[in-house]
Design an enzyme around this catalytic site. Structure first.
Site, PDB file in Angstrom:
ATOM      1  N   LYS A 185     -39.493   1.665   0.057  1.00 30.68           N
ATOM      2  CA  LYS A 185     -38.752   1.926  -1.177  1.00 30.68           C
ATOM      3  C   LYS A 185     -39.672   2.514  -2.258  1.00 30.68           C
ATOM      4  O   LYS A 185     -40.898   2.392  -2.172  1.00 30.68           O
ATOM      5  CB  LYS A 185     -38.072   0.630  -1.653  1.00 30.68           C
ATOM      6  CG  LYS A 185     -37.090   0.061  -0.614  1.00 30.68           C
ATOM      7  CD  LYS A 185     -35.944   0.988  -0.352  1.00 30.68           C
ATOM      8  CE  LYS A 185     -35.092   0.773   0.878  1.00 30.68           C
ATOM      9  NZ  LYS A 185     -34.840  -0.467   1.488  1.00 30.68           N
TER      10      LYS A 185
HETATM   11  C1  LIG Z   1     -33.738  -1.284   2.185  1.00 34.86           C
HETATM   12  C2  LIG Z   1     -32.272  -1.428   2.067  1.00 34.86           C
HETATM   13  C3  LIG Z   1     -31.622  -2.670   2.133  1.00 34.86           C
HETATM   14  C4  LIG Z   1     -32.302  -3.939   2.521  1.00 34.86           C
HETATM   15  O1  LIG Z   1     -33.423  -4.263   1.815  1.00 34.86           O
HETATM   16  P1  LIG Z   1     -34.502  -5.244   2.465  1.00 34.86           P
HETATM   17  O2  LIG Z   1     -35.447  -5.450   1.335  1.00 34.86           O
HETATM   18  O3  LIG Z   1     -35.101  -4.548   3.641  1.00 34.86           O
HETATM   19  O4  LIG Z   1     -33.812  -6.491   2.840  1.00 34.86           O
HETATM   20  C5  LIG Z   1     -30.273  -2.715   1.904  1.00 34.86           C
HETATM   21  N1  LIG Z   1     -29.558  -1.618   1.644  1.00 34.86           N
HETATM   22  C6  LIG Z   1     -30.130  -0.413   1.592  1.00 34.86           C
HETATM   23  C7  LIG Z   1     -29.288   0.772   1.270  1.00 34.86           C
HETATM   24  C8  LIG Z   1     -31.491  -0.269   1.822  1.00 34.86           C
HETATM   25  O5  LIG Z   1     -32.050   0.946   1.789  1.00 34.86           O
END
Ligand SMILES: *Cc1c(COP(=O)(O)O)cnc(C)c1O
Length: 374
Positions: A185
């Site tokens: 992210k």
């Molecule tokens: C990364 C992501 C998640 C989940 O996040 P985590 O921190 O991996 O649990 C949920 N929705 C979207 C759209 C994502 O890109």
């Protein structure tokens, strides 16, 4: 980066100050949730205009907890998009509710709000929109629908930290807003996430769900009145987040510059010549979490990816449509139900985009895409 080096589709931005800060926490004698986590929450709250914020060990659990706080469970329907990381709809199943999908808009690749409205039934309790690649779902329209039908919203803004809607930061307004700090992210804590809430009552409940339902008082008081889990963020993770939050605007600006360079290098005629669909050239709202293209029908994505790999370039797939996974087929979903999501999900590819890339890397990717498609 030289021509021969492998270019991954993404790479976390971690500087020496972040590494030193982690060392300091590890030496401090307090390595789990503590003062750094609290400081990270304070700074996130300030970033989101003073709204209550709590941190967690994933983005996924923040959405599950938001649904629990909203009292959503068995017999309730929650509407979401089939084009997301599967976590988005898994949390609906996790709380015992029923996922209802609405097809996507082929241009934004986000949930189509006309189809959301058409999918509402008397059992609908919430909507979970996803800002794919950080491009925000129309918040005016979304909250208009939510208000008229008395629905809660859990914004899956996992990819949208630093994105804006009408000049306002995503997270600074709305109902529940969930962010992920997973490694890929724009802002990472290795793993982690945060939830923006509406008031202190919700925040207190979020704290309970985060840690075994426990409330402490005085020196030795402890009570448990709800069933919580184990979702707390460590101070080790929090200092990485503090380091990244301070640089988020710079990181976002760098992503914008690279995305602009992609658009300019592909050029105006590229879509017509190749049948490839480029992402919406939006430099107002999106944080450019990813640069996603949709291949023409005639190209087999796996072949395209293999040929890019042979040129030392990594690509990603975000995402195959959720409703066609076995688990979801077992809930009655079938091929043909969401044709746009199915078509886009088969052909979408994420090209490399991360702050450590150079303009020359972008040019190398564009040249490789041209060669592979020729
Ligand atoms: C990364 C992501 C998640 C989940 O996040 P985590 O921190 O991996 O649990 C949920 N929705 C979207 C759209 C994502 O890109």
């Amino acid at each position: 980066m030289t021509m021969s080096e492998f270019l991954p589709f993404t790479k976390p931005y971690i500087d020496e100050a972040a590494i030193a800060a982690v060392g300091d926490v590890l030496r401090s004698g307090w390595i789990t949730s503590g003062p750094r986590m609290q400081e990270f929450e304070r700074q996130l709250s300030a970033y989101f205009g003073g709204r209550p914020v709590r941190t967690f060990n994933s983005g996924t659990c923040t959405m599950e907890i938001a649904l629990r706080i909203a009292g959503i469970g068995a017999g309730d329907e929650v509407i979401t998009t089939p084009i997301s990381w599967v976590a988005t709809s898994n949390v609906i199943l996790e709380v015992g509710a029923t996922p209802v999908f609405a097809d996507i808009d082929p241009v934004t690749r986000n949930i189509d709000l006309d189809k959301v409205e058409a999918a509402i039934t008397p059992r609908t309790k919430a909507i979970i929109p996803v800002d794919l690649s950080g491009l925000p779902v129309d918040r005016d329209r979304l909250y208009d629908i939510a208000k008229r039908h008395k629905l809660r919203v859990v914004e899956d803004a996992a990819q949208a930290i630093g994105s804006l809607w009408q000049g306002k930061r995503i997270g600074s307004f709305g109902d529940f807003v969930s962010f992920s700090f997973q490694a890929n992210k724009n802002l990472t804590t290795t793993e982690g996430g945060c939830l923006v809430l509406n008031n202190e009552d919700e925040a207190r409940l979020a704290e309970k769900y985060r840690l075994q339902g426990v409330t402490r008082s005085g020196f030795d008081g402890m009570e448990v009145d709800v069933l919580g889990g184990k979702f707390n963020m460590t101070d080790v993770a929090a200092v990485i987040g503090l380091n990244q939050l301070a640089q988020l605007d710079t990181i976002t600006a760098r992503r914008h510059a690279l995305a602009r360079h992609y658009c300019a290098t592909f050029g105006a005629g590229f879509e017509q010549q190749t049948g490839v669909q480029l992402p919406l050239a939006n430099f107002e709202n999106t944080n450019w979490h990813m640069f996603q293209i949709v291949l023409p029908q005639s190209v087999v994505r796996a072949d395209f990816m293999a040929k890019m790999k042979a040129r030392n370039i990594g690509c990603g797939v975000h995402y195959p449509p959720i409703h066609l996974f076995q688990l979801y087929r077992a809930h009655g979903f079938r091929e043909g139900m969401f044709p746009i999501a199915e078509s886009v999900g088969r052909r979408i590819v994420s090209l490399p985009l991360f702050p450590g890339m150079s303009e020359a890397d972008v040019e190398r990717v564009v040249a490789a895409v041209g060669e592979v498609l020729a």
